[in-house]
Write a protein that holds these residues in place. Structure first.
Motif, PDB file in Angstrom:
ATOM      1  N   ASN A  61     -38.315 -21.920  -1.046  1.00 50.20           N
ATOM      2  CA  ASN A  61     -38.211 -22.552  -2.070  1.00 50.20           C
ATOM      3  C   ASN A  61     -37.667 -21.675  -3.255  1.00 50.20           C
ATOM      4  N   ILE A  62     -38.569 -20.489  -3.533  1.00 48.95           N
ATOM      5  CA  ILE A  62     -38.442 -19.482  -4.486  1.00 48.95           C
ATOM      6  C   ILE A  62     -37.009 -18.867  -4.362  1.00 48.95           C
ATOM      7  N   THR A  63     -36.687 -18.675  -3.276  1.00 51.12           N
ATOM      8  CA  THR A  63     -35.279 -17.682  -2.832  1.00 51.12           C
ATOM      9  C   THR A  63     -34.168 -18.819  -2.756  1.00 51.12           C
ATOM     10  N   GLY A  64     -34.402 -20.009  -2.697  1.00 51.60           N
ATOM     11  CA  GLY A  64     -33.301 -20.853  -2.662  1.00 51.60           C
ATOM     12  C   GLY A  64     -32.666 -21.121  -1.193  1.00 51.60           C
ATOM     13  N   PHE A  65     -33.206 -20.175  -0.290  1.00 53.91           N
ATOM     14  CA  PHE A  65     -32.767 -20.420   1.106  1.00 53.91           C
ATOM     15  C   PHE A  65     -32.513 -21.548   1.708  1.00 53.91           C
ATOM     16  N   SER A  66     -31.415 -21.972   2.001  1.00 53.43           N
ATOM     17  CA  SER A  66     -31.047 -23.417   2.503  1.00 53.43           C
ATOM     18  C   SER A  66     -30.908 -23.538   4.012  1.00 53.43           C
ATOM     19  N   GLY A  67     -31.428 -22.473   4.872  1.00 51.82           N
ATOM     20  CA  GLY A  67     -31.363 -22.555   6.433  1.00 51.82           C
ATOM     21  C   GLY A  67     -32.715 -22.841   6.729  1.00 51.82           C
ATOM     22  N   GLY A  68     -32.803 -23.066   7.986  1.00 57.48           N
ATOM     23  CA  GLY A  68     -34.035 -23.503   8.707  1.00 57.48           C
ATOM     24  C   GLY A  68     -35.042 -22.313   9.021  1.00 57.48           C
ATOM     25  N   ILE A  69     -36.224 -22.593   9.197  1.00 55.96           N
ATOM     26  CA  ILE A  69     -37.389 -21.958   9.647  1.00 55.96           C
ATOM     27  C   ILE A  69     -37.561 -22.183  10.954  1.00 55.96           C
ATOM     28  N   SER A  70     -37.584 -21.349  12.029  1.00 49.37           N
ATOM     29  CA  SER A  70     -38.030 -21.552  13.139  1.00 49.37           C
ATOM     30  C   SER A  70     -39.292 -20.760  13.757  1.00 49.37           C
ATOM     31  N   TRP A  71     -39.929 -21.285  14.658  1.00 49.48           N
ATOM     32  CA  TRP A  71     -41.120 -20.618  15.093  1.00 49.48           C
ATOM     33  C   TRP A  71     -41.301 -20.426  16.384  1.00 49.48           C
ATOM     34  N   ASP A  72     -41.381 -19.301  16.924  1.00 47.65           N
ATOM     35  CA  ASP A  72     -41.407 -18.981  18.490  1.00 47.65           C
ATOM     36  C   ASP A  72     -43.046 -19.283  18.914  1.00 47.65           C
ATOM     37  N   THR A  73     -43.174 -20.311  19.489  1.00 50.67           N
ATOM     38  CA  THR A  73     -44.614 -20.992  19.812  1.00 50.67           C
ATOM     39  C   THR A  73     -45.183 -20.230  21.041  1.00 50.67           C
ATOM     40  N   SER A  74     -44.241 -19.496  21.796  1.00 51.35           N
ATOM     41  CA  SER A  74     -44.495 -18.793  22.988  1.00 51.35           C
ATOM     42  C   SER A  74     -45.242 -17.603  22.661  1.00 51.35           C
ATOM     43  N   LYS A  75     -45.165 -17.084  21.485  1.00 52.02           N
ATOM     44  CA  LYS A  75     -46.031 -15.995  21.137  1.00 52.02           C
ATOM     45  C   LYS A  75     -47.165 -16.183  20.437  1.00 52.02           C
ATOM     46  N   PRO A  76     -48.200 -15.303  20.666  1.00 52.33           N
ATOM     47  CA  PRO A  76     -49.689 -15.565  19.701  1.00 52.33           C
ATOM     48  C   PRO A  76     -49.496 -15.936  18.246  1.00 52.33           C
ATOM     49  N   ASP A  77     -50.530 -16.488  17.940  1.00 50.70           N
ATOM     50  CA  ASP A  77     -50.463 -16.720  16.337  1.00 50.70           C
ATOM     51  C   ASP A  77     -50.878 -15.412  15.688  1.00 50.70           C
ATOM     52  N   GLY A  78     -51.609 -14.396  16.150  1.00 52.45           N
ATOM     53  CA  GLY A  78     -51.874 -13.446  15.357  1.00 52.45           C
ATOM     54  C   GLY A  78     -53.309 -13.819  14.730  1.00 52.45           C
ATOM     55  N   THR A  79     -53.649 -12.992  13.705  1.00 49.76           N
ATOM     56  CA  THR A  79     -54.893 -13.133  13.058  1.00 49.76           C
ATOM     57  C   THR A  79     -55.154 -14.470  12.505  1.00 49.76           C
ATOM     58  N   PRO A  80     -56.072 -15.292  12.769  1.00 48.69           N
ATOM     59  CA  PRO A  80     -56.290 -16.594  12.339  1.00 48.69           C
ATOM     60  C   PRO A  80     -56.446 -16.734  10.678  1.00 48.69           C
ATOM     61  N   ARG A  81     -57.272 -15.732   9.929  1.00 46.18           N
ATOM     62  CA  ARG A  81     -57.327 -15.723   8.653  1.00 46.18           C
ATOM     63  C   ARG A  81     -57.369 -14.253   8.168  1.00 46.18           C
ATOM     64  N   LYS A  82     -57.037 -13.943   6.988  1.00 49.38           N
ATOM     65  CA  LYS A  82     -57.171 -12.407   6.440  1.00 49.38           C
ATOM     66  C   LYS A  82     -57.490 -13.053   4.994  1.00 49.38           C
TER      67      LYS A  82
END
Length: 73
Positions: free
Chosen positions: A21-42
């Motif tokens: 939103n801040i950068t005005g990027f109009s493309g999509g964001i895709s997520w590779d759900t085959s990879k681990p989520d990483g650290t749940p909280r920081k």
């Protein structure tokens, strides 16, 4: 400057959307759900620094916006 945190949590998905939103990027964001989520909280515990009288003065979205505008415009 020092990055201490605000004591608030945000998901990577919400952060990516905020940056998009801040950068005005109009493309999509895709997520590779085959990879681990990483650290749940920081989330940082900022109770000690608050007890000493310090409070953050810039919210995350404002900070990202300032860095983007100062470095890319």
């Amino acid at each position: 400057s020092v990055n201490i945190g605000t004591g608030k949590d945000i998901s990577i998905k919400d952060l990516a959307g905020m940056i998009k939103n801040i950068t005005g990027f109009s493309g999509g964001i895709s997520w590779d759900t085959s990879k681990p989520d990483g650290t749940p909280r920081k989330l940082l515990d900022i109770s000690l620094i608050h007890s000493l009288g310090w409070k953050h003065s810039i919210e995350l979205e404002e900070g990202i916006r300032k860095v983007y505008e100062e470095n890319f415009f």
